[in-house]
Scaffold this motif. Sequence first.
Motif, mmCIF file in Angstrom:
data_model
loop_
_atom_site.group_PDB
_atom_site.id
_atom_site.type_symbol
_atom_site.label_atom_id
_atom_site.label_comp_id
_atom_site.label_asym_id
_atom_site.label_seq_id
_atom_site.Cartn_x
_atom_site.Cartn_y
_atom_site.Cartn_z
ATOM 1 N N SER A 1 -32.373 58.657 32.231
ATOM 2 C CA SER A 1 -31.624 59.088 31.052
ATOM 3 C C SER A 1 -32.571 59.712 30.035
ATOM 4 O O SER A 1 -33.550 59.097 29.618
ATOM 5 C CB SER A 1 -30.917 57.876 30.443
ATOM 6 O OG SER A 1 -30.271 58.239 29.259
ATOM 7 N N THR B 1 -30.897 64.819 31.897
ATOM 8 C CA THR B 1 -30.691 63.610 32.684
ATOM 9 C C THR B 1 -30.481 63.955 34.158
ATOM 10 O O THR B 1 -31.049 63.318 35.050
ATOM 11 C CB THR B 1 -29.491 62.807 32.146
ATOM 12 O OG1 THR B 1 -29.801 62.361 30.827
ATOM 13 C CG2 THR B 1 -29.186 61.590 33.013
ATOM 14 N N TYR C 1 -24.552 58.894 32.321
ATOM 15 C CA TYR C 1 -25.229 60.020 31.699
ATOM 16 C C TYR C 1 -24.463 60.605 30.533
ATOM 17 O O TYR C 1 -25.045 61.254 29.669
ATOM 18 C CB TYR C 1 -25.590 61.107 32.718
ATOM 19 C CG TYR C 1 -24.466 61.947 33.272
ATOM 20 C CD1 TYR C 1 -24.153 61.906 34.623
ATOM 21 C CD2 TYR C 1 -23.733 62.808 32.466
ATOM 22 C CE1 TYR C 1 -23.144 62.675 35.149
ATOM 23 C CE2 TYR C 1 -22.709 63.582 32.987
ATOM 24 C CZ TYR C 1 -22.426 63.516 34.329
ATOM 25 O OH TYR C 1 -21.423 64.283 34.831
#
Length: 640
Positions: free
Chosen positions: A194, A177, A635
């Motif tokens: 992501s 990410t 994240y």
Amino acid sequence: MKLYIAEKPSLGRAIASALPKPHLKLDGCIKVGNGDVVTWCIGHILEQVEPEAYDPAFKKWQLEHLPISPSDWKLTPKSNTRKQFTVVKKLIKQADTIVHCGDPDREGQLLVDEVINHVGIKPSVKKTLQRCLISDLNTSAVKQSLSMLKPNSEFAPLSISALARSRADWLYGINMTRAYTLQGQKVGFQGVVSVGRVQTPILGLVVRRDLDIEQFTPVNFYDVLAYVQTDSKTVFSAKWKPSEACLPYCDSEGRVLNKALAENVVNRINQQPAIVKKVERKPKKQAAPLPYNLSSLQIDAAKRFGMSAKSVLDTCQSLYENHKLITYPRSDNRYLPMAHFHQALNIVDAISHSANLKRECSGANCSLKSKAWNDAKVGAHHAIIPTAMRRKGVLSKAEQHVYELVARQYLMQFYPSWQYIDGVIELDISGGVFITKARHTTTKGWKELLVSSILQKESNDTLPTVEVGQVLHCDKGELVEKQTQPPSPFTDATLLAAMTGISRYVTNPDIKKILKETDGLGTEATRANIIELLFKRQFLARQGKQIRSTLIGRGLITSLPESMTLPDMTAHWESMLDKISLKEQNYFDFMAPLQQSLLDLVGYARCNLPVGLKGLKQKNSNKFKASSKSVKKKYTKAKK
């Protein structure tokens, strides 16, 4: 003092109800009559620390920091459950004996184990640590589970397997990410890219399906039907089966693409004799489908009621925790222990009082024992079935729908097999082979419980009475022109089916075999949340019942190396994780290759910009700048 540690407050209350009274409700725990205490986690009350806890420099996202790979892993109490963690910690320190009452699955095993290990316990307490597996929150069932405690050490491989998965997902999600978010900024993408070990291959499934639909070119193909009359003037149709000589004019599925060829067959068979070459009538039977696991329940609920995977899971949790009408819902198993068989009469009685299924209950023969009862195939948990609890409160519409599905599937176990006759007639007309088929139900059996709309879709035809060698008459032939159709867009039901049957989308035979033997992409407990996260991250969007990829979703998949968008890596991981749980492989053999693959993947990201994301922007992307706290929250959810 004996301490029972449950995964959730609802389970804690259920355990307390099965222990001696009087009960004293305290802050975060319940003290029972004999001095023992029941407490609970609130899901995971510990979480992986942020990367900057290992090195303050990691607070700023930079490619040169990657891959981030802790050598000494750290956990910290979640801010919103810190108070409960303090309660649990204090009680663990006071306990002489501890009973681990986490949910009966891999995640539930780790959830309580990690709290106990984080707090630390005396060797004497650790040696006597026990495990209780509870799948039914009704008091009688909980009492039975409490009488069947096992040493927690027996479940250590399961916990290590879950720990390896959790850490690996953290490593993969954090590093990938950060890498692609930073590279995305270089091409003007505004937002967080992501990437997850499971979510990204799921997104890849949808993107590839959408591209196949858009790039699909329809092709005409042709069927030939012969309308044949018997001696009794009954007319039936038979379909032409092209011979090997016709294969050059057919596609890979045997469909005729040459119209002139089909027209020639039509002209040849008009007003011609039809000689009966073969007649078959085979009696067959099919046992009732197994009770549900979570995925099969989610698929059926999506088909019948248009419910999303997440809404089905939430509804199941309510039926399990609040109403106590069904057993543990996050199950990946479709079999039942033999010990449950003697409860059938009580459960069927409860169904008759809790759902609009009185007729179906009255037809159930509780002496029948279907293939569902099989101790050898029951793992840590069993299939989702109704409990013996009668409904007390009012159910929502969604709860009624889901409970009825679970109840019908359970009742099917006490109905006889569906019996039918498959019939085939093969004809020779002017040298061509024509075939007609029919299926005739002789005993509905468990299909009595199917809703009428499903029954109406099932044909119940019979073949005409003819004999081999009999000469019939073909009145005419008919050319039927059709077009090949593109694949259908994914829906909640078909995407879940694809995730559980992911082996169908893999060509490598070794990987296909692994995926057939595992749960597919994701787990019963995580699939719903992963799908919902893909919507929240604006990678997927709904169009009515269809699930379609967005420009951002497509841009991401087309920018990543293909290996990250396919289920192959997940298959390899799951194979190794299963071996860890079976003591066939150790934790370090799993983690070491992962470290090397992270180096390779980060290296690829450094050298290849995600041009598919060029100029795109997530809604509210101003909230997701790499220096902000919100991005860290974003994240850390990319573990899966």
